[in-house]
Design an enzyme around this catalytic site. Structure first.
Site, mmCIF file in Angstrom:
data_model
loop_
_atom_site.group_PDB
_atom_site.id
_atom_site.type_symbol
_atom_site.label_atom_id
_atom_site.label_comp_id
_atom_site.label_asym_id
_atom_site.label_seq_id
_atom_site.Cartn_x
_atom_site.Cartn_y
_atom_site.Cartn_z
ATOM 1 N N ALA A 79 0.755 -1.275 -0.149
ATOM 2 C CA ALA A 79 0.136 0.118 -0.022
ATOM 3 C C ALA A 79 0.847 1.161 -0.038
ATOM 4 O O ALA A 79 2.009 1.161 0.435
ATOM 5 C CB ALA A 79 -0.963 0.140 1.251
ATOM 6 N N ASP A 80 0.385 2.465 -0.534
ATOM 7 C CA ASP A 80 1.046 3.591 -0.330
ATOM 8 C C ASP A 80 -0.042 4.498 -0.235
ATOM 9 O O ASP A 80 -1.200 4.560 -0.652
ATOM 10 C CB ASP A 80 1.721 3.973 -1.747
ATOM 11 N N THR A 81 0.393 5.699 0.548
ATOM 12 C CA THR A 81 -0.526 6.734 0.839
ATOM 13 C C THR A 81 -0.058 7.994 0.489
ATOM 14 O O THR A 81 1.186 8.289 0.889
ATOM 15 C CB THR A 81 -1.104 6.794 2.606
#
Length: 200
Positions: A79-81
């Site tokens: 995941a990446d935010t």
């Protein structure tokens, strides 16, 4: 009948993502990549495309690491935010000056938090990007300085985490609280179930 999988690999250093997976009872083992993923924004790249690309690359790198180390084959979650205001991507502030500039920019404004999640297993990859709106109250220079004098801003996109002290700046959110924290649990559960992971 599809095989039920109990455990996954988590390709993330984020303690928030670990906490969120534990919250919903997903068993995981950390699998950090042998090689760092390039997280620089490409020229002209839109925020949605950027966060999706970085997440996809993290998942692909982790799968390669799993195979190279000859680890048991399991689904890989990455995941990446990213935080976006006025179409500009706000990364992790490098120093106090950058942190102060970010807080000034977010003060009294609405911004977006995009979190992309990818689950890879075998030859397949499932991915979704979730977007939430976050509204900050107007912040005084004194409040900004006091906040940026803490360790809090420096390992987080946009210089803050919703689960930290900056929660007192937030007047409203529209979207996913867990997505803003780094892993939208509803969407993540859907992806894991597609990969055959048992949740409930």
């Amino acid at each position: 009948m599809k095989q039920t999988i109990k455990k996954i690999y988590l390709a993330s250093k984020s303690p928030r993502r670990r906490e969120l997976l534990r919250q919903v009872g997903v068993e995981f083992e950390l699998l950090l990549n042998d090689n760092e993923v390039n997280e620089e924004v490409l020229p002209g790249e839109a925020p949605h495309d950027y966060v999706a690309r970085v997440t996809r690359n993290k998942a692909e790198h982790a799968c390669e690491t799993m195979l190279r180390r000859q680890l048991p084959l399991r689904p890989v979650l990455a995941a990446d935010t990213t935080v976006v205001i006025d179409t500009a991507i706000l990364g992790k502030p490098a120093d106090m000056h950058e942190a102060v500039q970010m807080m000034r920019r977010l003060s009294g404004r609405t911004h977006q938090v995009l979190t992309s999640v990818a689950v890879a297993f075998g030859a397949e990859m499932w991915q979704i990007t979730q977007s939430s709106d976050v509204v900050f109250a107007p912040l005084s220079e004194q409040t900004i300085a006091a906040y940026c004098d803490t360790p809090e801003p420096y390992d987080k996109a946009g210089g803050y985490g919703i689960q930290g002290p900056a929660a007192i700046f937030i007047t409203n959110i529209s979207g996913s609280y867990s997505g803003i924290a780094g892993l939208p649990l509803f969407e993540t559960a859907q992806l894991l179930q597609k990969a055959g992971v048992h949740i409930l």
